[in-house]
Design an enzyme around this catalytic site. Structure first.
Site, short mmCIF file in Angstrom:
data_model
loop_
_atom_site.label_atom_id
_atom_site.label_comp_id
_atom_site.label_asym_id
_atom_site.label_seq_id
_atom_site.Cartn_x
_atom_site.Cartn_y
_atom_site.Cartn_z
N HIS A 17 -29.77 -14.48 24.82
CA HIS A 17 -28.70 -14.36 25.81
C HIS A 17 -28.03 -15.69 26.13
CE1 HIS A 17 -30.18 -10.37 26.20
NE2 HIS A 17 -29.54 -10.10 27.31
N HIS A 42 -22.92 -16.23 32.76
CA HIS A 42 -24.20 -16.60 32.13
C HIS A 42 -23.89 -17.43 30.88
CE1 HIS A 42 -25.05 -13.39 34.88
NE2 HIS A 42 -26.34 -13.53 34.74
N HIS A 60 0.82 -1.21 0.00
CA HIS A 60 0.00 0.00 0.00
C HIS A 60 0.85 1.26 0.00
CE1 HIS A 60 -2.40 -3.28 1.66
NE2 HIS A 60 -3.47 -2.62 1.27
N HIS A 111 -4.07 3.54 -3.35
CA HIS A 111 -4.22 2.93 -2.02
C HIS A 111 -3.43 1.65 -1.83
CE1 HIS A 111 -6.10 0.94 1.45
NE2 HIS A 111 -6.23 -0.10 0.66
N ILE A 155 -10.34 9.39 1.03
CA ILE A 155 -10.33 8.29 0.04
C ILE A 155 -10.26 6.96 0.77
CG2 ILE A 155 -8.91 7.15 -1.74
CD1 ILE A 155 -10.17 9.60 -2.88
N PRO A 177 -6.65 -5.02 10.99
CA PRO A 177 -8.11 -4.92 11.11
C PRO A 177 -8.45 -3.48 11.53
CG PRO A 177 -7.27 -6.85 12.29
CD PRO A 177 -6.08 -5.97 11.96
N LEU A 178 -9.03 -2.73 10.64
CA LEU A 178 -9.22 -1.30 10.89
C LEU A 178 -10.00 -1.05 12.17
CD1 LEU A 178 -9.80 -0.25 7.20
CD2 LEU A 178 -7.90 0.49 8.65
N GLU A 197 -18.42 -3.60 24.71
CA GLU A 197 -17.64 -4.82 24.85
C GLU A 197 -16.42 -4.83 23.92
OE1 GLU A 197 -20.89 -4.74 24.06
OE2 GLU A 197 -21.90 -5.39 25.89
C1 LIG Z 1 -11.95 -4.33 9.58
C2 LIG Z 1 -11.35 -4.18 8.22
N1 LIG Z 1 -12.16 -4.16 7.16
C3 LIG Z 1 -11.65 -4.07 5.92
C4 LIG Z 1 -10.31 -3.98 5.72
C5 LIG Z 1 -9.73 -3.93 4.31
N2 LIG Z 1 -9.23 -2.55 4.07
C6 LIG Z 1 -7.93 -2.25 4.18
S1 LIG Z 1 -7.65 -0.60 4.03
C7 LIG Z 1 -9.28 -0.30 3.79
C8 LIG Z 1 -9.82 1.09 3.64
C9 LIG Z 1 -8.89 2.05 3.09
O1 LIG Z 1 -9.31 3.36 3.38
P1 LIG Z 1 -8.59 4.20 4.48
O2 LIG Z 1 -8.73 3.57 5.78
O3 LIG Z 1 -9.09 5.59 4.34
O4 LIG Z 1 -7.06 4.12 4.09
P2 LIG Z 1 -6.35 4.88 2.88
O5 LIG Z 1 -6.84 4.27 1.62
O6 LIG Z 1 -6.72 6.30 2.99
O7 LIG Z 1 -4.92 4.61 3.11
C10 LIG Z 1 -10.02 -1.47 3.81
C11 LIG Z 1 -11.48 -1.54 3.60
C12 LIG Z 1 -9.49 -4.00 6.86
N3 LIG Z 1 -8.17 -3.93 6.79
N4 LIG Z 1 -10.04 -4.07 8.10
MG LIG Z 2 -8.46 7.27 3.47
#
Ligand SMILES: Cc1ncc(C[n+]2csc(CCOP(=O)(O)OP(=O)(O)O)c2C)c(N)n1
Ligand SMILES: [Mg+2]
Length: 660
Positions: free
Chosen positions: A468, A456, A27, A257, A185, A117-118, A406
């Site tokens: 639950h 639980h 990236h 990207h 973006i 994981p974002l 959570e």
């Molecule tokens: C939870 C999660 N969902 C999906 C992805 C796949 N993914 C990687 S980057 C991205 C989005 C990119 O947009 P941004 O966060 O704005 O990063 P940029 O392109 O600006 O670097 C996605 C959907 C991920 N890494 N984590």
């Molecule tokens: Mg972005």
């Protein structure tokens, strides 16, 4: 600095785009776009010493947008972190390199947490910022650093970010500063196709300071950071940037990207940036300026070491112990003393109550244990006298009211564990481990000691009904590598499972505990922790070799014990094996497992949950008594009857197979 900021930032950009190109994967957009932010931070702000990127009082830098990993690797290399050689950059994304696709803590020195994981990074950082304040409240100014986060649009779109910023805002974690790579973006294109949130207002609404700056203006960024440092709240600095900055046709577009720019675009970028050097070549003056930036923290580190040495010796030793993750010397003694006490006074209690008693007994001896709950304190039983609650601005405490968050809780617990100094635990209902799962998975991947008290734990919760009542959750948790799922059957097993969770320095644990009372089954205070092997014979067959083996966990162990009695009345010899931790059992070698499984011709597994996973013990032809679908709303005894998880049903099934 004699070398201008732009040249410093361009060195980061060049290394990132060249490494992505060489790997033919990765990236480039984020490193190109966020290079100015990162350069400003690493050259002028961060308390960071490349000679020891792990020294305890460093500022933390979390690259929440883990896909931009080359940004971080370039920074580590340029600042002089010794393992991050040019070779490593050239091996970006290759097997065994220190430069995996997304940053992995424990794998690469200088990486504070695993991201990718974002949303996880920013939420984990909340726990780091909280641990810093709590440790400061305990040990004083020897703990005195900040937590910086670089977050992308994706990080802020993820739901977990809302929980995270709400927690940080509420707790007034003013040493947390988020730099938002506000490039508008994401992968699918302009953010406007899917998002219209005003992040500035959102953060402000959550109790943060917020401002917007030009993300390519280093001075503006630095000035904003200075203001943020003085804020009484956590701070968002929304840095307007151009993704893929410098790339002639791809800058400002999603095309920059997540794929290599290609030779032509890279040539054009070099031209646009005024960077004429060959791939992976950094001119000596720029390299030297970066090395100097990487050594800026050396004096701060030395001063800190001196301050540490001047601490009261007992306090010094305790802080060192806490940071090392080693349990206190008195731990084993505290466990055995409490075990004795339990053995002397067997009682019929819910394992959540047993867990409360364990926390009450051990917390005074284990000051690093922090408990909490996601708004179910009275149900999870995690608050004891030794764990007073912290509150906004007052971090002297050991209990955290996480609110109904959570996921944010679980990620923050990862951050606390990674920060060091604490064994963090949280709590909710077992069914809501689903709401924690992405962070639990990361906990397991990172190998952090993070304990979840999940009460639980079955249809045994009764009237709240199928929404639950966990059914598939034990299997789903057992499916996560390196996560230990414990399900104790009585007080003593609850103590033993807690002991194992506290001792598991490289693994997170889930303690699945009951709402309903359970009879005591373990008698005597065995010196040995019988739960350590994950499964053990609790009740032997009497009068000869076992004809039936019944394997059960948690609340179903006493039901299995009653079935054994019924079978004895029919002249059938049965043994009962308690399985408090299938994960640990499956780690035992084959001979040890075979011994516990035994060779009784009839094998029965009993757990008020789905069968998945149990075949490893009972075999594919074993009998399983448990759940085939969702539960129902009713008093729990009615549900056990209705779903056939009873001593009678177990005995009937055993007899039918025995007589076949
Ligand atoms: C939870 C999660 N969902 C999906 C992805 C796949 N993914 C990687 S980057 C991205 C989005 C990119 O947009 P941004 O966060 O704005 O990063 P940029 O392109 O600006 O670097 C996605 C959907 C991920 N890494 N984590
Ligand atoms: Mg972005």
């Amino acid at each position: 600095m004699t070398v201008p900021h732009t040249a410093m930032a361009n060195a980061v950009r060049a290394l990132a785009m060249d490494a992505v190109q060489k790997a033919n994967s990765g990236h480039p957009g984020l490193p190109l776009g966020a290079a100015d932010i990162a350069t400003a931070l690493f050259t002028q702000v961060l308390k960071y010493d490349a000679a020891d990127p792990a020294w305890p009082d460093r500022d933390r830098f979390v690259l929440s947008a883990g896909h931009g990993s080359m940004l971080l690797y370039a920074l580590l290399h340029l600042t002089g972190e010794k393992s991050m050689t040019l070779e490593q950059l050239k091996n970006f994304r290759q097997f065994g390199s220190l430069t995996p696709g997304h940053p992995e803590v424990g794998h690469t020195p200088g990486v504070e947490t695993t991201t990718g994981p974002l949303g996880q990074g920013i939420a984990t950082a909340v726990g780091m910022a909280l641990a810093e304040r709590m440790l400061n409240a305990e040990f004083g100014d020897i703990v005195d650093h900040r937590t910086y986060v670089l977050a992308s649009d994706g990080d802020l779109m993820e739901g977990i970010s809302q929980e995270a910023i709400a927690i940080a805002g509420h707790l007034k974690l003013n040493r947390m500063i988020v730099l938002f790579d506000d490039n508008g973006i994401s992968i699918d294109g302009p953010l406007s196709i899917a998002d219209s949130v005003d992040q500035f207002k959102r953060f402000e609404a959550c109790g943060w300071s917020a401002e917007r700056v030009d993300g390519h203006d280093a001075n503006a960024i630095l000035a904003a950071v200075e203001r943020a440092k003085k804020s009484d709240r956590p701070s968002l600095i929304a840095c307007k940037t151009v993704i893929g900055f410098g790339a002639p046709t791809r800058a400002g577009t999603a095309k920059s990207h997540g794929e290599p720019l290609g030779a032509d675009e890279i040539a054009g970028t070099r031209k646009a940036l005024g960077w004429s050097h060959e791939p992976f070549v950094i001119p000596a003056d720029i390299a030297a300026a970066w090395k100097a930036a990487g050594a800026r923290g050396a004096a701060q580190r030395a001063a800190w070491q001196q301050k540490l040495a001047a601490l009261d010796p007992a306090k010094h030793a305790e802080l060192q112990r806490r940071l090392s993750g080693k349990l206190p010397d008195g731990f084993a003694a505290a466990v055995s003393a409490f075990k004795k006490q339990l053995a002397e006074k067997p009682a019929e209690v819910a394992t959540r109550k047993a867990s409360e008693a364990v926390i009450a007994a051990l917390a005074p001896h284990v000051p690093e244990l922090v408990t909490g709950s996601a708004d179910l304190t009275g149900s999870n039983n995690t608050k004891v006298a030794a764990t007073p609650a912290i509150s906004p601005g007052n971090y002297a405490g050991r209990f955290i009211h996480w609110g109904i968050r959570e996921h944010g809780m679980a990620a923050a617990l990862n951050g606390m564990a990674l920060h060091g100094g604490y064994i963090p635990s949280g709590a909710t209902f077992l069914v809501f481990t689903d709401y924690c799962r992405p962070s639990l998975r990361l906990a397991a991947l990172m190998g952090v000691r993070h304990i979840e008290v999940m009460t639980h734990d079955s249809i045994g919760l009764g009237e709240d009904g199928p929404t639950h009542q966990p059914v598939e959750h034990l299997a789903a948790l057992r499916a996560i590598p390196n996560l230990l799922t414990f399900r104790p059957c009585d007080q003593i097993e609850t103590l033993e499972c807690w002991q194992l969770a506290l001792e598991a320095q490289g693994s997170p644990s889930v303690l699945a505990l009951t709402r309903q009372n359970l009879p005591p089954l373990r008698t005597g205070a065995s010196a040995e922790n019988l739960c350590a092997t994950g499964a053990y014979e609790l009740l032997p067959a009497e009068g000869g070799a076992a004809q039936v083996s019944i394997f059960a966990s948690g609340s179903e162990v006493s039901i299995a014990a009653d079935a054994r009695k019924l079978l004895a009345e029919k002249g059938v010899r049965a043994r009962v094996v308690s399985v408090p931790c299938m994960d640990l059992f499956l780690q035992c070698d084959e001979a040890a497992r075979a011994k516990v499984i035994g060779d009784a011709p009839v094998k029965i597994g009993v757990e008020a949950a789905i069968r998945q996973g149990w075949d490893a013990i009972i075999g594919h032809d074993g009998i399983f008594i448990g759940m085939n679908g969702f539960g129902a709303s009713a008093p729990y005894k009615k549900l056990y009857d209705y779903f056939g998880i009873t001593p009678q049903k177990i005995a009937e099934a055993a007899l039918a197979r025995h007589n076949r």
